[in-house]
Structure formats: C-alpha cells, structure tokens
Motif scaffolding. Sequence first.
Motif, PDB file in Angstrom:
ATOM      1  N   UNK A  37       0.873  -1.183   0.000  1.00  0.00           N
ATOM      2  CA  UNK A  37       0.000   0.000   0.000  1.00  0.00           C
ATOM      3  C   UNK A  37       0.907   1.229   0.000  1.00  0.00           C
ATOM      4  N   UNK A  38       1.109   1.797  -1.175  1.00  0.00           N
ATOM      5  CA  UNK A  38       2.034   2.928  -1.330  1.00  0.00           C
ATOM      6  C   UNK A  38       1.266   4.244  -1.210  1.00  0.00           C
ATOM      7  N   UNK A  39       0.822   4.568   0.011  1.00  0.00           N
ATOM      8  CA  UNK A  39       0.051   5.790   0.229  1.00  0.00           C
ATOM      9  C   UNK A  39       0.870   7.045  -0.053  1.00  0.00           C
ATOM     10  N   UNK A  40       2.190   6.970   0.120  1.00  0.00           N
ATOM     11  CA  UNK A  40       3.050   8.141  -0.085  1.00  0.00           C
ATOM     12  C   UNK A  40       3.456   8.312  -1.545  1.00  0.00           C
ATOM     13  N   UNK A  41       3.086   7.326  -2.397  1.00  0.00           N
ATOM     14  CA  UNK A  41       3.440   7.384  -3.821  1.00  0.00           C
ATOM     15  C   UNK A  41       4.939   7.598  -4.046  1.00  0.00           C
ATOM     16  N   UNK A  42       5.717   6.723  -3.429  1.00  0.00           N
ATOM     17  CA  UNK A  42       7.178   6.837  -3.565  1.00  0.00           C
ATOM     18  C   UNK A  42       7.780   5.612  -4.254  1.00  0.00           C
ATOM     19  N   UNK A  43       6.981   4.570  -4.467  1.00  0.00           N
ATOM     20  CA  UNK A  43       7.530   3.320  -4.988  1.00  0.00           C
ATOM     21  C   UNK A  43       7.293   3.183  -6.486  1.00  0.00           C
ATOM     22  N   UNK A  44       8.286   2.649  -7.126  1.00  0.00           N
ATOM     23  CA  UNK A  44       8.164   2.366  -8.560  1.00  0.00           C
ATOM     24  C   UNK A  44       7.442   1.035  -8.745  1.00  0.00           C
ATOM     25  N   UNK A  45       6.973   0.811  -9.949  1.00  0.00           N
ATOM     26  CA  UNK A  45       6.296  -0.460 -10.235  1.00  0.00           C
ATOM     27  C   UNK A  45       7.266  -1.633 -10.074  1.00  0.00           C
ATOM     28  N   UNK A  46       8.543  -1.387 -10.342  1.00  0.00           N
ATOM     29  CA  UNK A  46       9.553  -2.434 -10.204  1.00  0.00           C
ATOM     30  C   UNK A  46       9.666  -2.879  -8.749  1.00  0.00           C
TER      31      UNK A  46
END
Length: 442
Positions: A37-46
């Motif tokens: 759950x990437x609520x902070x929108x910091x992770x790439x799809x990879x």
Amino acid sequence: MKKKVQLAVWVSALLFILALVFAPLQSASAKENKWVNDHANILSSKTMRQIYNLSETKWAKLPGHPRLVVETYDGLPDDEDVDEFKAERFEKLGIGDADWDNGMYFVIGINKRVYGLETGYGLESAVPDGDKSKIVSGAVKKQLRAEKYDAAVSQIVTNIDHELTRNKSAIMTPDNIAEKRAEEKRHNQITMTILLIIASVLIIWLVWLCLRTIFRNKRLDKARADISHYTTDMPLFNSLQPSQQKLFLDTLSAPWFGKFEVRTILHKEFAAYIRDNFARLMLKPRVQTDYPFYVYEAVKIQFKDDRINQATNLSDLARQLNQKADKKFTPFVQYQAAFEKWASSTKVTPRHQQLVWAEFTKHTKPKDAKKLTPENLVKTFKAILHNIQHPKERVTIDAGLPLWVGANYSGGSSTTGGSSSFGSGGGFGGGASGGGGFSGGW
C-alpha cells in the motif's frame, strides 16, 4: 454518415478530456497490490513487483511460506507512534499463516522520517531484532536522507529477503512455536510463583517489623515517663532545662533494625542530637563560652558518643571545642566588629547570626580581605542572610564583592541544552503479535 463521424469525434474528444481530468486523480491515490500500500506514492512499479514476487513466489519455497506487507505513508494515521502503529497494523492485517505466525510488516513514514518492522513470532529467530543495522544499513539511511525513497525501500526489502533466506533453518514450525510458547508459559509460571513467595515473605517480614517497632516504641514511652532511671550516667542531658530535655525526648523513636536497649538508644541518639543542635541549645539560656556564641554553628563536633554524654554541661562541651572554635574565629577576627555592628543595627536573630557567620567563614579566604571593605561586608552579610531566609530566591550581587558571593547567592538561571532528531526511537522488542521487530529513523 457525417453525423456518425461527428459523434465519434465528439465521443473521442470527451474521453480524451475525461482522461486528462482523472489521470492526476488516479496518480494521487495509493498505488497498491496484494502486498503493498504505497500511500506516499514513492515506490516504482519495479519495487512493488519485487515485494509481490517475494510473498507470492520466492518465499513459497521457504518453510511455512512467509509473507511481507509494505506500507508507505506521508504521515502515519492519527500521528501515531511508529512502534504502536506497526504492532496494531500487523495484528489487524493478520499477515502470514496463523499456525506458523510467519508474517512481516514494514512501514515507513516520510514526514517524520521513521520506519518500523514487525515480525511474527515464528520468524523471531530468522529475522531477529539484532539484524536492524543489516536491514536498514548506513547506505540505506543515506538514500533515505537523499530522498531516494524507492531505492531505499527496495534495498530494505532485499536485505530482509537476504536475512530470511540465510536464516531459513531458524524459521519455527507450528510444533516449535507451540513448544516454545509452552516453555515460556512454564517459565512465567515458575517466575510468578517465585515472585509470589518472595512477596509473601516480604509482607510477613514487614508486618513483623512493624509490630516489633510498635512494641519498641511502647517501651520508649515508658522510658520517657521514668527517664531519670536511664540517664544516671548522662551528665550533659541532666544539665539541660526540662524544656530542652523534652525537645530531645520528643525526637526519639525506636529503630526498625538492630538490637534494642533503651539505655543504649538514649546514649546514641542524644549524642547525635547534640552534634546537630549544639549551636541552637546554647542560645536559650545563653551559654558562657570563650568565643562569641555565633561561632559555634561553624564548629563540627566529632567527639565519640561517650565523651559528649559525659560533658558536665554545654559550657564544658564548648570549652572542649575551643581549638575548633578558634579556627572559626581568630582568622576572621578582623571582621568581628563589622559583623556585630551589622547584626545589631538590623536586629538579626542570634540563630541567624550563627548561620551567617558559619557561611561567611566557610567561603572567605585571606585574599578576600582587600575586597571586603566595611561597605562590602554589609552587602555580603545581607546576601548570605537573604539566601538563608529565602533559599529559592537570588539577589543582584555587586561586581566588587568576592567571586564566591556571586557564585553562591547571585541571580540568574541556567538551562540544560538538548538535541532532538526525527524518528530516533529504538523500539526493540516484540509487539502485540508476540514476535519481534524494530523501529528507527534517519
């Protein structure tokens, strides 16, 4: 035909506009899959695929098939402490197999720069708390400080995978978990039994001690009523006025420990009472001494109990203290006239005179003589007296006075400095899941 073409154009334009409108809304929502759950929108799809593949594929080959959930937040919900949050969240999500208790939960809060890992009971040995520096290494923290969050989380997940795979033999089976929990339960029961026994013994001992002390105090009360029977070999006590004797007797209480014999207690406690109150006792009535009465607060009586008890009276004890009294008077005799003049003019009580002189002679050195002019002496005496009467207050001290005056009696307050850092909590120890984990910051 033209109408159909026009309709198709308008529909395409409308869809294009809607795509433009809702595209940013979609990007602003949490990116997620089954294990992220990437609520902070910091992770790439990879990185999200990396986390997904661990729980779904790679770890399926490990005993019990462990699982990992990763969540990122700008700020933790309700601004909760990271240790409490990760334990509660782990419990709520129910990660991993219940029998193997082999779930893991990693959370990162960007705004407060904190992270935490919660592990199930079954993985406590495979991913121990001591692996914190291996999982969130110095290199990872550098990435976090550089706001390279995606790379940092990816490396953390890689490190978790490495430690779990390396220590796969330490993953507990359901039987291991049941056996260990049963062993811990037995250990806790034994510990509790021992503590209850110790507490019971202590309670019995304290009750006995209280009852014995009450009995001892009753014996002391009887002794007070017939005090002359016990003080035949205490000339100094017998020389005191009845009111002074009563002041001492009122302070008596039976000792909680050790042997108890009324005569012994009287001798010991009276000697201690004289050491603490000699200067006070010589004021009413005024005792005849070879040195001014105000000198004796500065004189410490270090005689043995028998010598004090055998003194004929307070004057006799004062004469025995002449050598000590001389050291607290002769080196300071040049200040005597100024001191007595100040005390008389400001109507300083005899007791306060004793206290001021004791404090003055405690600090004054020969080198201070140049600064201690009559005017400065008065200021010094006043500063000492004010400190005695109002110990929590301070006064403004003139620069011309000796340094010790300002150091002991001047105003001003001090503050203790401190440092703070984001997310500095250590948080080692098992959470609500009964397993382990850690937390920290960068």
